[in-house]
Design a protein around this motif. Structure first.
Motif, PDB file in Angstrom:
ATOM      1  N   GLU A 142      -2.239   3.796 -12.613  1.00  0.00           N
ATOM      2  CA  GLU A 142      -2.662   3.746 -10.962  1.00  0.00           C
ATOM      3  C   GLU A 142      -1.973   4.130  -9.951  1.00  0.00           C
ATOM      4  OE1 GLU A 142      -6.037   3.264  -8.318  1.00  0.00           O
ATOM      5  OE2 GLU A 142      -5.489   3.168 -10.245  1.00  0.00           O
ATOM      6  N   SER A 143      -0.384   4.476 -10.809  1.00  0.00           N
ATOM      7  CA  SER A 143       0.171   5.077  -9.611  1.00  0.00           C
ATOM      8  C   SER A 143       0.564   6.605  -9.681  1.00  0.00           C
ATOM      9  CB  SER A 143       1.934   4.347 -10.494  1.00  0.00           C
ATOM     10  OG  SER A 143       2.256   3.028  -9.904  1.00  0.00           O
ATOM     11  N   ARG A 188      -2.491   6.621  -7.604  1.00  0.00           N
ATOM     12  CA  ARG A 188      -2.610   6.908  -6.023  1.00  0.00           C
ATOM     13  C   ARG A 188      -1.262   7.554  -5.549  1.00  0.00           C
ATOM     14  NH1 ARG A 188      -1.891   0.165  -4.911  1.00  0.00           N
ATOM     15  NH2 ARG A 188      -0.809   1.014  -6.924  1.00  0.00           N
ATOM     16  N   HIS A 232      -1.453  11.370  -7.845  1.00  0.00           N
ATOM     17  CA  HIS A 232      -3.153  12.806  -8.016  1.00  0.00           C
ATOM     18  C   HIS A 232      -2.456  13.560  -8.724  1.00  0.00           C
ATOM     19  CE1 HIS A 232      -3.790  12.696  -3.992  1.00  0.00           C
ATOM     20  NE2 HIS A 232      -2.835  12.677  -3.406  1.00  0.00           N
ATOM     21  N   ARG A 257       1.122  -1.211  -0.287  1.00  0.00           N
ATOM     22  CA  ARG A 257       0.058  -0.406   0.040  1.00  0.00           C
ATOM     23  C   ARG A 257       0.207   1.071  -0.199  1.00  0.00           C
ATOM     24  NH1 ARG A 257      -3.181  -2.079   5.503  1.00  0.00           N
ATOM     25  NH2 ARG A 257      -1.108  -2.620   5.394  1.00  0.00           N
ATOM     26  N   GLU A 309      -2.176   9.911   0.105  1.00  0.00           N
ATOM     27  CA  GLU A 309      -3.046  10.103   1.020  1.00  0.00           C
ATOM     28  C   GLU A 309      -2.477  10.980   1.869  1.00  0.00           C
ATOM     29  OE1 GLU A 309      -5.055   6.392   2.664  1.00  0.00           O
ATOM     30  OE2 GLU A 309      -5.593   6.315   0.677  1.00  0.00           O
ATOM     31  N   GLU A 363       2.779   3.153  -1.943  1.00  0.00           N
ATOM     32  CA  GLU A 363       2.250   4.256  -2.947  1.00  0.00           C
ATOM     33  C   GLU A 363       0.551   5.282  -2.845  1.00  0.00           C
ATOM     34  OE1 GLU A 363       3.489   3.475  -7.660  1.00  0.00           O
ATOM     35  OE2 GLU A 363       1.224   2.520  -7.064  1.00  0.00           O
ATOM     36  N   GLN A 364      -0.697   4.077  -2.448  1.00  0.00           N
ATOM     37  CA  GLN A 364      -1.233   4.973  -2.133  1.00  0.00           C
ATOM     38  C   GLN A 364      -1.411   5.570  -0.337  1.00  0.00           C
ATOM     39  OE1 GLN A 364      -4.554   2.197  -1.225  1.00  0.00           O
ATOM     40  NE2 GLN A 364      -5.851   3.464  -0.173  1.00  0.00           N
TER      41      GLN A 364
END
Length: 325
Positions: free
Chosen positions: A149-150, A153, A156, A111, A118, A113-114
């Motif tokens: 996706e990278s 996540r 932005h 998780r 965030e 990258e996410q």
């Protein structure tokens, strides 16, 4: 890696001492402005980092953009559940407040990258960092989907550096990276590999492909990259990022209980971690080591290596000799 145990002595302060001193003078807003790195030296005393100092930088050879010399890895440290993320937010805030910028991740890192994305959004710092991640899959369409996706996540919608992780299916991914760079979707491209058995392949990429970055393992204990990879990167204008700067934590085990030598003050070091990082930065081909940590105190210690004097070749040889004891 984050596991370490520097010796405690009058010459080697505790983690709490380092953190208190660093937060008091170094990790303050307004230090993001960078300055060119000084020449390596092992002479004359200099003050500790303070409000008026800025982290040293080195230029990215392909563009000349100045990049602060200490980065942040996220392997194993940012793959965290929501309840475990407050220390990571502190790490990111202190990292950026020090003037450092490069944060490196990968889809391989769970998780991470996410979590980075965030937390940066929560801190209001989505544009300040230099964001780097990797493509780690097989197939062109799968790679495109993963990179999209990278960007979503972690970045932005933006990404500074995209790397081919461990050269996985590079024939499919490298043309796409070049297309995305030409279109302005990413700013820089590169390749990585953790294994010394892949050094011949990395050297070929450095010499034959037009890359901006290469990421490789290098430390005072594992210096294979000095033989051919670092000279090749310097010759062909490829920036070098360093993974495993603490040899997966083994360097701290080696010096456990050992007082910090007096010569460490000649390069403004107050811990073994800073000595190990400044050894790496003493090589002119290196742009940025990427120590990973989830602990704010370790982060505060690491970023201090980006300030003050760097070792010359004579002192680098002395550091190697010290680790051979």
């Amino acid at each position: 890696m984050s596991s370490r145990a520097p010796a405690r002595s009058p010459q080697s302060p505790s983690r709490r001492d380092v953190l208190t001193a660093t937060l008091g003078g170094l990790l303050l807003p307004g230090l993001a402005a960078a300055q060119p790195t000084t020449k390596p030296t092992g002479k004359a005393a200099a003050p500790s980092p303070s409000r008026g100092d800025a982290m040293l930088t080195r230029p990215i050879p392909s563009t000349g953009e100045a990049l602060p010399v200490i980065g942040l890895g996220t392997w194993q440290t940012f793959d965290a559940a929501p309840a475990e993320r407050e220390p990571l937010a502190q790490v990111l805030r202190a990292f950026l407040d020090s003037g450092a910028r490069l944060i490196d991740s990968s889809p391989m890192y769970g998780r991470s990258e996410q979590v980075v994305g965030e937390l940066l959004e929560k801190l209001g710092e989505t544009k300040k960092p230099f964001l780097a991640t990797k493509v780690w899959t097989t197939g062109k369409s799968e790679g495109i989907a993963q990179m999209r996706e990278s960007l979503r996540r972690m970045g932005h919608g933006r990404m500074d550096l995209m790397q081919i992780h461990n050269l996985v299916d590079w024939r499919a991914h490298l043309p796409v990276l070049r297309e995305w760079k030409a279109a302005g979707r990413i700013r820089y491209i590169g390749v990585t590999h953790y294994a010394r058995s892949a050094f011949d392949d990395l050297e070929r990429f450095i010499r034959e492909e037009k890359l901006d970055f290469v990421q490789l393992p290098y430390s005072v204990a594992e210096r294979d990259a000095e033989k051919r990879l670092l000279p090749a990167a310097a010759e062909h204008g490829v920036a070098v990022l360093v993974m495993q700067p603490f040899a997966s934590g083994s360097l701290f085990q080696h010096v456990r209980g050992r007082p910090l030598p007096g010569w460490a003050a000649d390069i403004d070091c107050t811990s073994w971690a800073q000595v190990f990082l400044k050894f790496i930065l003493g090589h002119p081909a290196v742009n940025c080591p990427l120590p990973a940590t989830s602990k704010p105190s370790h982060l505060a210690d690491n970023v201090r290596a980006g300030f003050g004097r760097l070792p010359d070749e004579k002192l680098r040889a002395r550091i190697v000799k010290e680790l051979q004891r």
